[in-house]
Scaffold this motif. Structure first.
Motif, short mmCIF file in Angstrom:
data_model
loop_
_atom_site.label_atom_id
_atom_site.label_comp_id
_atom_site.label_asym_id
_atom_site.label_seq_id
_atom_site.Cartn_x
_atom_site.Cartn_y
_atom_site.Cartn_z
N GLY A 75 0.79 -1.24 0.00
CA GLY A 75 0.00 0.00 0.00
C GLY A 75 0.81 1.28 0.00
N LEU A 76 2.10 1.16 0.27
CA LEU A 76 2.95 2.35 0.30
C LEU A 76 3.33 2.78 -1.12
CD1 LEU A 76 4.29 4.01 2.61
CD2 LEU A 76 6.36 2.68 2.19
N LEU A 77 3.44 4.09 -1.32
CA LEU A 77 3.91 4.61 -2.60
C LEU A 77 4.95 5.68 -2.35
CD1 LEU A 77 0.64 5.23 -4.64
CD2 LEU A 77 2.27 3.37 -4.92
N CYS A 78 5.75 5.98 -3.37
CA CYS A 78 6.59 7.17 -3.25
C CYS A 78 5.85 8.32 -3.92
CB CYS A 78 7.98 6.96 -3.86
SG CYS A 78 8.06 7.12 -5.64
N VAL A 79 6.39 9.50 -3.76
CA VAL A 79 5.67 10.69 -4.22
C VAL A 79 5.45 10.68 -5.74
CG1 VAL A 79 7.79 12.09 -4.35
CG2 VAL A 79 5.58 13.22 -3.98
N PHE A 82 2.42 8.40 -6.42
CA PHE A 82 1.20 9.01 -5.90
C PHE A 82 0.54 9.93 -6.93
CE2 PHE A 82 -0.75 12.57 -3.45
CZ PHE A 82 -1.75 11.86 -2.81
N TYR A 83 1.37 10.56 -7.75
CA TYR A 83 0.84 11.50 -8.74
C TYR A 83 0.76 10.91 -10.15
CZ TYR A 83 1.05 15.44 -5.48
OH TYR A 83 0.83 16.30 -4.44
N ALA A 207 17.35 5.16 -0.85
CA ALA A 207 16.32 6.05 -0.30
C ALA A 207 15.66 6.89 -1.40
CB ALA A 207 16.92 6.97 0.76
N GLU A 208 16.44 7.26 -2.42
CA GLU A 208 15.87 8.11 -3.46
C GLU A 208 15.48 7.33 -4.71
OE1 GLU A 208 16.81 12.41 -3.60
OE2 GLU A 208 18.82 11.71 -3.13
N PRO A 211 12.60 4.10 -3.24
CA PRO A 211 12.14 4.53 -1.91
C PRO A 211 11.33 3.48 -1.16
CG PRO A 211 11.49 6.11 -3.63
CD PRO A 211 12.13 4.96 -4.32
N VAL A 212 10.56 2.70 -1.86
CA VAL A 212 9.72 1.73 -1.16
C VAL A 212 10.57 0.59 -0.59
CG1 VAL A 212 7.90 0.01 -1.47
CG2 VAL A 212 7.57 2.34 -2.31
N TYR A 214 13.66 1.01 0.34
CA TYR A 214 14.32 1.69 1.47
C TYR A 214 13.43 1.59 2.70
CZ TYR A 214 16.09 5.61 4.29
OH TYR A 214 16.57 6.39 5.31
N ASP A 215 12.14 1.82 2.50
CA ASP A 215 11.22 1.73 3.63
C ASP A 215 11.19 0.32 4.21
OD1 ASP A 215 9.06 3.32 5.13
OD2 ASP A 215 8.06 1.42 4.65
N LEU A 646 14.70 11.82 -5.69
CA LEU A 646 13.47 11.09 -5.38
C LEU A 646 12.28 11.55 -6.24
CD1 LEU A 646 11.61 9.32 -3.56
CD2 LEU A 646 11.64 11.16 -1.90
N GLU A 647 12.19 12.84 -6.48
CA GLU A 647 10.97 13.38 -7.07
C GLU A 647 10.90 13.24 -8.59
OE1 GLU A 647 12.93 14.87 -4.94
OE2 GLU A 647 11.76 15.56 -3.22
N LEU B 110 2.00 14.37 2.64
CA LEU B 110 1.98 13.07 1.97
C LEU B 110 2.41 11.89 2.85
CD1 LEU B 110 3.18 14.13 -1.60
CD2 LEU B 110 0.85 13.75 -0.80
N GLY B 114 0.66 7.99 3.80
CA GLY B 114 1.27 6.74 3.34
C GLY B 114 2.04 6.88 2.04
N VAL B 115 2.56 8.07 1.77
CA VAL B 115 3.32 8.29 0.54
C VAL B 115 4.73 8.74 0.92
CG1 VAL B 115 3.49 9.67 -1.55
CG2 VAL B 115 1.26 8.91 -0.74
N ILE B 116 5.73 8.09 0.37
CA ILE B 116 7.10 8.44 0.71
C ILE B 116 7.47 9.76 0.04
CG2 ILE B 116 9.52 7.78 0.53
CD1 ILE B 116 8.60 4.87 0.52
N CYS B 117 7.76 10.75 0.85
CA CYS B 117 8.13 12.07 0.34
C CYS B 117 9.05 12.68 1.38
CB CYS B 117 6.87 12.91 0.17
SG CYS B 117 7.21 14.62 -0.29
N ARG B 118 10.18 13.25 0.92
CA ARG B 118 11.12 13.85 1.87
C ARG B 118 11.57 15.21 1.40
NH1 ARG B 118 12.88 8.29 2.09
NH2 ARG B 118 14.09 8.64 0.21
N SER B 119 10.76 15.86 0.55
CA SER B 119 11.23 17.10 -0.08
C SER B 119 11.61 18.15 0.96
CB SER B 119 10.17 17.64 -1.02
OG SER B 119 9.89 16.69 -2.02
N ASP B 122 14.75 17.08 2.95
CA ASP B 122 15.98 17.13 2.17
C ASP B 122 16.46 18.56 1.92
OD1 ASP B 122 16.61 14.51 1.91
OD2 ASP B 122 15.49 14.20 0.05
N GLU B 136 11.88 7.48 9.96
CA GLU B 136 12.42 7.74 8.62
C GLU B 136 11.34 8.07 7.60
OE1 GLU B 136 15.53 8.21 8.29
OE2 GLU B 136 15.86 7.51 10.33
N PRO B 157 5.58 19.15 -2.28
CA PRO B 157 4.84 18.65 -3.45
C PRO B 157 3.44 18.14 -3.14
CG PRO B 157 6.47 17.04 -2.77
CD PRO B 157 6.46 18.11 -1.73
#
Lengths: 750, 176, 82
Positions: A75-79, A82-83, A207-208, A211-212, A214-215, A646-647, B110, B114-119, B122, B136, B157
């Motif tokens: 269920g986890l996503l990175c940013v 998500f978009y 991590a970048e 990311p998932v 890394y989690d 990451l982004e 975010l 539940g969304v990985i974001c570290r903007s 960082d 983390e 973001p």
């Protein structure tokens, strides 16, 4: 029904009130609850393979959420993920075919565009032979799309000039797996992450870039606080937050460190001698050697020698080695920092060496796991055979039996398939520059942004007849194309992606393509028909038809997917091959009992039998240490590294469509250590000129202690400042993968 | 009660509270000291400092920072150049700047969804200190060290920006 | 049009009755009783002054209400916040 603006504002207001007293008002109630239909799919971005749910309402993509039932990301996503829905309707979506007229790209009908492409290809094939045309594909294309391209180019047009961008990212990992274990792709799976007691990261900013995963490391460390993480990386990255020991090596000088670790493992008695005698051979790369000769080879690689080479304390090397030796379950992970190197294959071998010496392989919690950068580099291109020397399902063009098997499935005479490998990516673009290849078909990738040393290759791409099938325009490549074909994007087509851990996952078509966009496989089938090869493509009425033909290729191979038809893939969260029958659960560890291909009789009691090798033994390699192709010198005194954030993803054709991601990291920059900045006279957010032997760029300076003094770091995402004007196009002689990761530069105040 | 209610509403709607450049003295004093010379805006190489237009009423001509557009990058050029003492000339360490305080709206942020974001984490210039990551993953603000520069707000973001700077003037009772 | 949310602190014993009473107001939407004594409401009004007036009215008319705490205000037209 979607909420009205007023209702939305009221909900927001109420949520704010709720937050003030620590209550969550709408936790169980999605904003889109009523009529959003959720489609189970796979993320479009990196190679982790996260399960996502694409929400569609009234024929429009409205949201993406993590698939809680997918065991990869739970269920986890990175940013970025998500978009993802915003990318589908991004501002740069190409809606109509374009053809170049009077040096301008103008809109055309599909028929006009396809007639032009077919005429040009026909003309060149007739006049100059089939090797005058080429195909350049992608680790982001579906397996079905790559399969159709492979069948058309290798089986019908008759050229092996068929490559894909995984050459630029995964080829060294392939070389490593093949030479060491005799078979491509990892032995274990992500399941090992949950059992490991040590993670050994090398050249991976997990991590970048992942990311998932890394989690998952974070979660593992939290559940089991004694879990150790050791990283070899020339740069401090966000991953450093969770590591216990960082060997911050000079860029490009880590091979000696790996040998030194191996030496300590042997000397301190951490080896698994039974495993070695059962399942391991030794080689110097040219011929077999003995274990004793390997030990002699290692003599030179004392921790002190490696320390001198890499610029790190010798005691840290010993510490890392002891940790590796003492910990019973170790997972190594690496990415581009290892693969995009002149000695990429060798470095892959040296990672595997550590696992073979200690027997930490083929059991829960231990693996030598190469992380993938693209969602279908493994599935489509490595397994699908989308490179110039390969045929589908881990076959080689050079092997007559392989050609025959595939020719039978493709319904063509075996003579249609050339036995000689075609031109690998760098040779292909070199031949384009020299005018030897006249027509190029690019699918789902952006070489005018992503090739190294671009100045050398751009003119050739402009001069040749280039067709680009792409969902977005302009990209650096589509801009200079002669024909741009609007391709359906993720969510608008069905197909299969295969991720890092040998897992194939199904993606549904949930939306109609935007504008006049068409599915890439459909475009290729259209081209096949126009080139007169229609009869072997006509039966492809759907993605499933293509998948079913591909499954025939995999039957009985080490990557058997026979048990993964669409009907099953639609139900499950992917299957890990080998999965030889529909009642087989898939395979978590290869070459051991439990792997359906494990030959018990041949193994004769051995724990692991590497059936890709004639005697079932994997190989420990005594590879010489080798620094970067372009070391720093008096004129270019700074080592330039490249990487990602990451982004953004790759050439940002997708992430550039999402304003929120652009906002987070809006523009290109160069990371400079404050000590260097002081010497050169650079200020934070001021401008610097980065110069290599191949080009120069003016970039915003970001002062950071992440690179060591003497090193700078450039992310490569932005078209307006192409870091690849600076990178080195020298490549690994084995994998043909270029050394993007390190070259020499000088930095001046701009 | 009624009095405080009115004053809260007036604070969040009518009279806007501004994020002032680094080193700004408390708002009332700032307004009386600032001679509206624009020197701070001129020295700001990032165009972070804007001068308020006529429609800002009594605040017309004073310098502000709209962190969501261009935050303060803490180059520390403006405090020393201020001729009126509206900005503290003695302030040179960026770590000592207190323009405001970053506040996270967890309903929009975010990682809380539940969304990985570290903007923000960082990019925070007081790196790994003013914003820390719980598990983390979840960003938390350290009120003791946050400078209020707004870089976090400028890069967030989230669909609706989830981390915003509450200017010093709004926090007068919370911290000095 | 302004949209404001408020937490209404109430006497816990009377909370359920009050929640019902508040539903009579056309421009108030209730979002339930939380943690014993907090009612979340969203008020829609033409002006901020009207929002304030309504808050005053609630405080004076209902003895069960111990306090009204505004938490958020926004406007549903783009430039209403001028």
């Amino acid at each position: 029904m979607a909420l009205t603006r007023r209702e939305f504002l009221k909900n927001s207001a109420a949520s704010a009130a709720a937050a003030a007293i620590g209550v969550s008002l709408f936790a169980n109630q999605s904003v889109f609850a009523s009529e959003t239909v959720w489609h189970k799919s796979v993320c479009r971005y990196c190679g982790v393979g996260c399960g996502v749910m694409l929400g569609v309402e009234g024929g429009k993509p409205v949201a993406v959420k993590g698939d809680t039932k997918n065991t990869i990301n739970k269920g986890l996503l990175c940013v970025k993920g998500f978009y993802l829905h915003k990318v589908i309707t991004g501002k740069d979506r190409l809606l109509k075919p374009l053809i170049r007229k009077n040096d301008k790209l103008v809109e055309a009908s599909w028929d006009e565009a396809m007639e032009l492409v077919a005429a040009k290809f026909k003309e060149s094939i007739e006049a100059n032979g089939p090797d005058s045309v080429a195909f350049y594909g992608s680790g982001q294309a579906e397996t079905e799309e790559t399969y159709v391209a492979n069948k058309l180019f290798k089986g019908h047009i008759g050229t092996n000039n068929m490559e894909g961008n995984p050459r630029l990212c995964m080829a060294s990992a392939v070389g490593g797996y093949l030479t060491t274990f005799g078979a491509d792709e990892p032995v274990g799976s992500y399941d090992d992450l949950d059992h490991a007691e040590m993670f050994f990261l090398i050249g991976s900013n997990t991590a970048e870039s992942h990311p998932v995963l890394y989690d998952r490391l974070v979660a593992r460390k939290k559940a089991n606080p004694s879990t150790k993480i050791v990283a070899i990386d020339p740069r401090k990255t966000p991953t450093n937050k969770i590591i216990d020991l960082h060997l911050q090596v000079k860029p490009g000088y880590d091979l000696a460190v790996m040998h030194a670790i191996a030496k300590v493992l042997i000397e301190e008695g951490y080896t698994d001698e039974k495993f070695i005698s059962d399942s391991v051979n030794f080689s110097n790369g040219k011929e077999p050697i003995t274990y004793e000769e390997y030990k002699t080879f290692l003599k030179k690689f004392t921790p002190e020698y490696a320390s001198e080479q890499a610029g790190i304390p010798a005691e840290d090397i010993v510490k890392a080695a002891k940790l590796f030796g003492q910990t019973s379950r170790v997972v190594s992970m690496w990415t581009m920092g290892v693969n995009q190197r002149i000695a990429g294959v060798w470095l892959n071998n040296l990672i595997h060496n550590l696992h073979l010496l200690t027997g930490k392989l083929g059991k829960p919690g231990s693996d030598s796991l190469s992380l993938t950068g693209q969602p279908n580099a493994c599935g489509g291109v490595r397994e699908g055979g989308g490179l110039c020397h390969l045929l589908p399902a881990h076959r080689k063009v050079a092997k007559e039996a392989h050609r025959q098997q595939i020719a039978d499935i493709w319904n063509v005479p075996v003579t249609n398939i050339q036995p000689k490998p075609g031109k690998h990516t760098m040779a292909m673009f070199d031949a384009i520059s020299k005018g030897e290849i006249k027509n190029l078909y690019v699918m789902c990738t952006n070489p005018a942004h992503s090739l190294p040393n671009l100045n050398k290759y751009l003119q050739g791409m402009k001069d040749c007849f280039m067709v680009v099938a792409e969902s977005f325009h302009p990209t650096e490549t589509s801009k200079i194309a002669d024909v741009v074909l609007p391709a359906a994007f993720w969510g608008e087509k069905e197909g299969v992606y295969g991720c890092t851990e040998r897992r194939s996952q199904y993606m549904p078509k949930a939306l109609k393509p935007q504008g006049e966009a068409r599915w890439d496989a459909d475009i290729l089938i259209d081209l096949a028909k126009r080139l007169g090869h229609g009869k072997n493509f006509e039966h492809f009425k759907s993605a499933e038809d293509i998948w079913n033909e591909y499954l025939k290729c995999t039957k009985g191979k080490d990557m058997d997917l026979t048990g993964a038809p669409y009907s099953r893939l639609k139900e499950v969260r992917g299957l890990r091959w080998p999965v030889p029958s529909v009642d087989h659960p898939g395979t978590t560890h290869r070459f051991v009992e439990g792997d359906p291909l494990f030959p018990k009789d041949k193994a004769e009691g051995r724990r692991m039998y590497f059936y890709g090798k004639p005697d079932g033994k994997a190989v420990i390699f005594a590879r010489p240490d080798k620094g970067p192709a372009e070391p720093v010198d008096a004129e270019y005194p700074i080592a330039m590294m490249t990487g990602r954030v990451l982004e953004h993803f790759h050439t940002s054709t997708m992430t550039g469509q999402v304003p929120q991601l652009v906002r987070a990291v809006p523009k290109p920059y160069v990371e400079v250590h404050p000590d260097d900045a002081k010497k050169i006279g650079l200020t934070d957010r001021g401008m610097a000129k980065v110069i290599t032997r191949r080009g120069e760029l003016e970039l915003m300076v970001k002062l950071s202690d992440r690179p060591l003094p003497g090193n700078v770091f450039l992310p490569w995402h932005w078209p307006e400042k192409l870091s690849n004007l600076l990178t080195n196009d020298v490549f690994d002689p084995g994998s043909k993968e270029p050394e993007y990761k390190v070259c020499a530069c000088k930095v001046e105040k701009a | 009660m009624i009095q405080s209610l009115t004053s809260i509403f007036s604070k969040i709607t009518k009279s806007k509270t501004y994020l002032r450049p680094p080193g700004a003295v408390p708002e009332d004093e700032f307004i009386s000291r600032c001679i509206k010379c624009s020197k701070c805006a001129q020295v700001c190489s990032y165009n972070s400092i804007k001068i308020l237009h006529l429609n800002a009423g009594k605040d017309f001509g004073t310098p502000v920072i709209e962190a969501k557009d261009i935050p303060c990058y803490l180059c520390m050029e403006c405090p020393r150049i201020c001729p009126s003492g509206a900005l503290d000339n003695a302030l040179v360490d960026k770590e000592k700047v207190r323009m405001g305080l970053a506040v996270i709206d967890e309903s929009k942020c975010l990682p809380f969804l539940g969304v990985i974001c570290r903007s923000c984490y960082d990019e925070c210039p007081i790196h790994r200190v003013a914003i820390v990551l719980e598990d983390e993953l979840l960003p938390r603000i350290d009120a003791e060290t946050c400078t209020g520069c707004g870089i976090c707000e400028s890069v967030c973001p989230a669909e609706e920006i989830a981390i915003t700077i509450k200017p010093l003037s709004q926090l007068a009772d919370k911290r000095k | 049009m302004f949209i404001a949310s408020m937490i209404i602190k109430v006497n816990p014993e009377k909370a359920d009755d009050l929640l019902e009473s508040l539903k009579i107001f056309e421009n108030i939407t209730t979002y339930g009783l939380h943690k014993d004594d907090n009612i979340i409401v969203v008020v829609e009004a033409e002006s901020i002054e009207d929002v304030e007036k309504l808050s005053k009215r609630l405080l004076t008319e209902f003895n069960e209400i111990k306090g009204v705490f505004p938490t958020y205000v926004t406007s549903d037209d783009a430039d209403g916040m001028k």
